[in-house]
Design an enzyme around this catalytic site. Structure first.
Site, PDB file in Angstrom:
ATOM      1  CE  LYS A 190      -1.802   2.762   2.904  1.00  0.00           C
ATOM      2  NZ  LYS A 190      -1.678   4.014   2.110  1.00  0.00           N
ATOM      3  CD  GLU A 266      13.236  -0.113   9.287  1.00  0.00           C
ATOM      4  OE1 GLU A 266      13.965   0.701   9.885  1.00  0.00           O
ATOM      5  OE2 GLU A 266      13.337  -1.343   9.420  1.00  0.00           O
ATOM      6  CB  CYS A 301      13.472   9.115   7.754  1.00  0.00           C
ATOM      7  SG  CYS A 301      14.617   8.204   6.710  1.00  0.00           S
ATOM      8  CD  GLU A 400      10.126  12.670  11.339  1.00  0.00           C
ATOM      9  OE1 GLU A 400       9.041  12.112  11.585  1.00  0.00           O
ATOM     10  OE2 GLU A 400      11.025  12.141  10.664  1.00  0.00           O
TER      11      GLU A 400
HETATM   12  P1  NAD Z   1       2.674   8.207   7.805  1.00  0.00           P
HETATM   13  O1  NAD Z   1       3.013   7.386   8.983  1.00  0.00           O
HETATM   14  O2  NAD Z   1       1.645   9.244   7.933  1.00  0.00           O
HETATM   15  O3  NAD Z   1       2.184   7.277   6.600  1.00  0.00           O
HETATM   16  C1  NAD Z   1       2.992   6.205   6.126  1.00  0.00           C
HETATM   17  C2  NAD Z   1       2.090   5.181   5.474  1.00  0.00           C
HETATM   18  O4  NAD Z   1       1.230   4.635   6.481  1.00  0.00           O
HETATM   19  C3  NAD Z   1       1.161   5.742   4.397  1.00  0.00           C
HETATM   20  O5  NAD Z   1       1.041   4.797   3.361  1.00  0.00           O
HETATM   21  C4  NAD Z   1      -0.150   5.909   5.128  1.00  0.00           C
HETATM   22  O6  NAD Z   1      -1.288   5.855   4.309  1.00  0.00           O
HETATM   23  C5  NAD Z   1      -0.127   4.724   6.065  1.00  0.00           C
HETATM   24  N1  NAD Z   1      -0.964   4.870   7.262  1.00  0.00           N
HETATM   25  C6  NAD Z   1      -1.297   6.006   7.920  1.00  0.00           C
HETATM   26  N2  NAD Z   1      -2.102   5.714   8.972  1.00  0.00           N
HETATM   27  C7  NAD Z   1      -2.270   4.370   8.971  1.00  0.00           C
HETATM   28  C8  NAD Z   1      -2.988   3.463   9.798  1.00  0.00           C
HETATM   29  N3  NAD Z   1      -3.696   3.881  10.838  1.00  0.00           N
HETATM   30  N4  NAD Z   1      -2.921   2.147   9.504  1.00  0.00           N
HETATM   31  C9  NAD Z   1      -2.196   1.697   8.457  1.00  0.00           C
HETATM   32  N5  NAD Z   1      -1.516   2.508   7.626  1.00  0.00           N
HETATM   33  C10 NAD Z   1      -1.536   3.826   7.885  1.00  0.00           C
HETATM   34  O7  NAD Z   1       4.065   8.801   7.276  1.00  0.00           O
HETATM   35  P2  NAD Z   1       4.319   9.738   6.029  1.00  0.00           P
HETATM   36  O8  NAD Z   1       3.823  11.105   6.355  1.00  0.00           O
HETATM   37  O9  NAD Z   1       3.827   9.058   4.793  1.00  0.00           O
HETATM   38  O10 NAD Z   1       5.915   9.713   5.965  1.00  0.00           O
HETATM   39  C11 NAD Z   1       6.714  10.495   6.765  1.00  0.00           C
HETATM   40  C12 NAD Z   1       7.270   9.686   7.917  1.00  0.00           C
HETATM   41  O11 NAD Z   1       8.008   8.558   7.425  1.00  0.00           O
HETATM   42  C13 NAD Z   1       8.269  10.478   8.737  1.00  0.00           C
HETATM   43  O12 NAD Z   1       8.036  10.237  10.102  1.00  0.00           O
HETATM   44  C14 NAD Z   1       9.617   9.897   8.306  1.00  0.00           C
HETATM   45  O13 NAD Z   1      10.639  10.058   9.240  1.00  0.00           O
HETATM   46  C15 NAD Z   1       9.260   8.471   8.087  1.00  0.00           C
HETATM   47  N6  NAD Z   1      10.260   7.791   7.247  1.00  0.00           N
HETATM   48  C16 NAD Z   1      11.095   6.873   7.844  1.00  0.00           C
HETATM   49  C17 NAD Z   1      12.082   6.236   7.081  1.00  0.00           C
HETATM   50  C18 NAD Z   1      13.003   5.201   7.699  1.00  0.00           C
HETATM   51  O14 NAD Z   1      13.633   4.450   6.960  1.00  0.00           O
HETATM   52  N7  NAD Z   1      13.096   5.118   9.026  1.00  0.00           N
HETATM   53  C19 NAD Z   1      12.190   6.522   5.725  1.00  0.00           C
HETATM   54  C20 NAD Z   1      11.315   7.454   5.148  1.00  0.00           C
HETATM   55  C21 NAD Z   1      10.343   8.068   5.929  1.00  0.00           C
END
Ligand code: NAD
Length: 498
Positions: A190, A266, A301, A400
């Site tokens: 997804k 992650e 991230c 963040e």
């Molecule tokens: P997010 O957590 O809002 O969303 C990530 C994914 O999760 C999306 O596909 C979203 O639709 C889904 N999602 C959201 N709520 C959900 C739920 N309740 N159940 C299941 N799925 C759900 O994050 P974002 O805004 O897309 O990305 C930014 C974040 O990602 C930042 O915190 C960043 O640090 C992190 N990030 C981490 C890494 C790493 O390798 N550690 C790499 C890239 C980004």
């Protein structure tokens, strides 16, 4: 021919955009027919109406994945076969570099040059490297006496659910997809609702490379309505996630509430970049400090969002970082050489501007930027922003922001630098700049972070694992370590006594 802003606009206008879900080898509408608008943050234009997946589509995709896994068309093939297919897949990605880079930029706003220079090549390299590794991973034989044989082997989990974010849509998806496929799993992915387009194209290229129908499925949709049904699904064996810490925590609950599926998260970061007065080259360190927060609009991230500077050089060093940052103004992401592009969407602009207001309200000094930038009408742009005089404990030093906002915090000695660096919920990355090799060793050993750099920022490759300490996550992507997330370890005992 050298690309120009205009030539890229013409090329982008000719792209075919896939908007349906990809299930069991076919593009299909959502079962209930719903769609959501996919808007480009470059200028607010509608790119397409994308299938809005729900429980029904997740059920369909999981069934396709399970059937393909049980049929063995992929899961039972030899490692050499899977290697060849993944390598072909990597070549196809490379062949479609321009198309994928433009699509990535249109969908989430990053500079096309960044997508050409990093995202697409890194996607291809991840597939090729992982493919190359598959037939070099051996099992083990236990140390036994002559009367029994103990074999330790790795087996695929089965169906893997992957949920990924929008900041590096292709790369984040591939870091999950490549090792999952390499180990013989079937996958339901997804993508983020903010950036579904390139992964839909990737699924088509996977089929073209020889991944059988049902082995790689993509269901676009929102977190609550498509992500949670995947996380809670009783027939999903493994759940891998990249995204925010808050959602990662929720997904760990989902794993526990359902079938105790293997779950690896992650998550976010608030990475410290520590500059001592004896850094080898202050200009280089200042340029690195600026690009480490402003690259990809700060939507990284590992963004070096906390700059910890020894007080004796703080004023001079901040002036250098401000100079370097001023040169990185956002431009139309198709502009050749653009250093910054558009933020992912209007909601995110509002969130980041909220943090900027909070920084000012809490008394930090705005040294650069702080406003939205007018680059393209209808688009989402923010100036590179630097706050000096941030106190450890201010909101902008703890949370963040995930945008182009740098917090500069002074420190008086090594112990205080380490205290500030480690006093965070996160532990994804950190850097230390010093000429003193003994100090470099001491500090890197004490930093609680998954990646630590000395005298540069953001080194990395497929050859080394990537992931976080503390609430930045609990698994590792990349390298052979990534295979752990996609396999069960089986001990098989054979009685040789007769
Ligand atoms: P997010 O957590 O809002 O969303 C990530 C994914 O999760 C999306 O596909 C979203 O639709 C889904 N999602 C959201 N709520 C959900 C739920 N309740 N159940 C299941 N799925 C759900 O994050 P974002 O805004 O897309 O990305 C930014 C974040 O990602 C930042 O915190 C960043 O640090 C992190 N990030 C981490 C890494 C790493 O390798 N550690 C790499 C890239 C980004």
């Amino acid at each position: 021919m050298t690309a120009t802003l205009e030539s890229r606009k013409t090329q982008a206008a000719g792209l075919t955009i896939r908007t349906q879900a990809f299930i069991d080898g076919k593009f299909v509408d959502a079962v209930n027919g719903n769609t959501f608008d996919c808007i480009s943050p470059i200028d607010g234009r509608l790119l397409g109406k994308v299938a809005d997946g729900s429980q029904l589509d997740i059920d369909k995709a999981v069934l396709a994945a399970r059937s393909s896994f049980e049929a063995g068309h992929w899961s039972n093939t030899t490692p050499v076969h899977r290697k060849k297919v993944l390598q072909r897949f990597a070549e196809l990605v490379t062949t479609h570099t321009d198309e994928l880079a433009l699509l990535e930029s249109l969908d989430m706003g990053k500079p096309v040059d960044d997508a050409l220079g990093y995202d697409v090549p890194a996607t291809a390299r991840c597939l090729a490297w992982t493919g190359e590794a598959i037939d070099k991973v051996y099992g083990e034989v236990a140390a036994t006496g002559p009367n029994e044989l103990g074999m330790i082997t790795r087996e695929p989990l089965g169906v893997v659910g992957a949920i990924v974010p929008w900041n590096f849509p292709l790369v984040m998806a591939t870091w999950k997809l490549a090792p999952a496929l390499a180990m013989g799993n079937s996958v339901v992915l997804k993508p983020s609702e903010k950036s579904p387009l390139t992964v839909l194209r990737l699924a088509e290229l996977a089929m073209e490379a020889g991944i059988p129908a049902g082995v790689f499925n993509v269901v676009p949709g929102f977190g609550k309505t498509a992500g949670e049904p995947l996380a809670l699904h009783m027939d999903v064996d493994g759940l891998v996630f990249t995204g925010s810490t808050a959602v990662g925590k929720r997904l760990l609950q989902c794993a526990g509430l359902s079938n105790m599926k293997r779950a690896y998260m992650e998550c976010g970061g608030k990475s410290p970049n520590i500059v001592f007065a004896d850094a080898p080259d202050l200009d280089k360190a200042a340029q690195a400090a600026a690009s480490a927060i402003f690259y990809n609009q700060g939507e990284v991230c590992t963004a070096a969002s906390r700059l910890l500077v020894e007080e004796s050089i703080r004023e001079d060093f901040v002036a250098r970082v401000v100079d370097a940052g001023r040169k990185l103004q956002p431009q139309h992401p198709f502009t050749p050489g653009a250093a910054m592009g558009a933020m992912v969407d209007a909601g995110h602009v509002e969130r980041v501007m909220g943090f900027i207001a909070k920084g000012q309200a809490e008394g930090a000094r705005l040294a650069l930027g702080g406003k939205q930038a007018q680059v393209v009408e209808g688009g989402c742009y923010i100036e590179p922003t630097i706050f000096d005089g941030v106190q450890h404990g201010h909101t902008i030093s703890r949370e963040e922001i995930f945008g182009p906002v740098l917090s500069v915090i002074g420190f008086t000695d090594e112990a205080q630098a380490l205290k500030f660096a480690n006093d965070s919920d996160y532990g994804l990355a950190a850097a230390v700049w010093t000429r003193d090799i003994a100090r470099a060793h001491r500090v890197t050993r004490k930093l609680r972070a998954g990646s630590v750099w000395v005298n540069y920022w953001d080194g990395g490759d497929m050859t080394a694992p990537f992931g976080g300490y503390k609430q930045s996550g609990n698994g590792r992507d990349k390298s052979l370590h990534a295979f752990d997330k996609y396999t069960e370890i089986k001990a098989t005992w054979i009685n040789l006594k007769g």
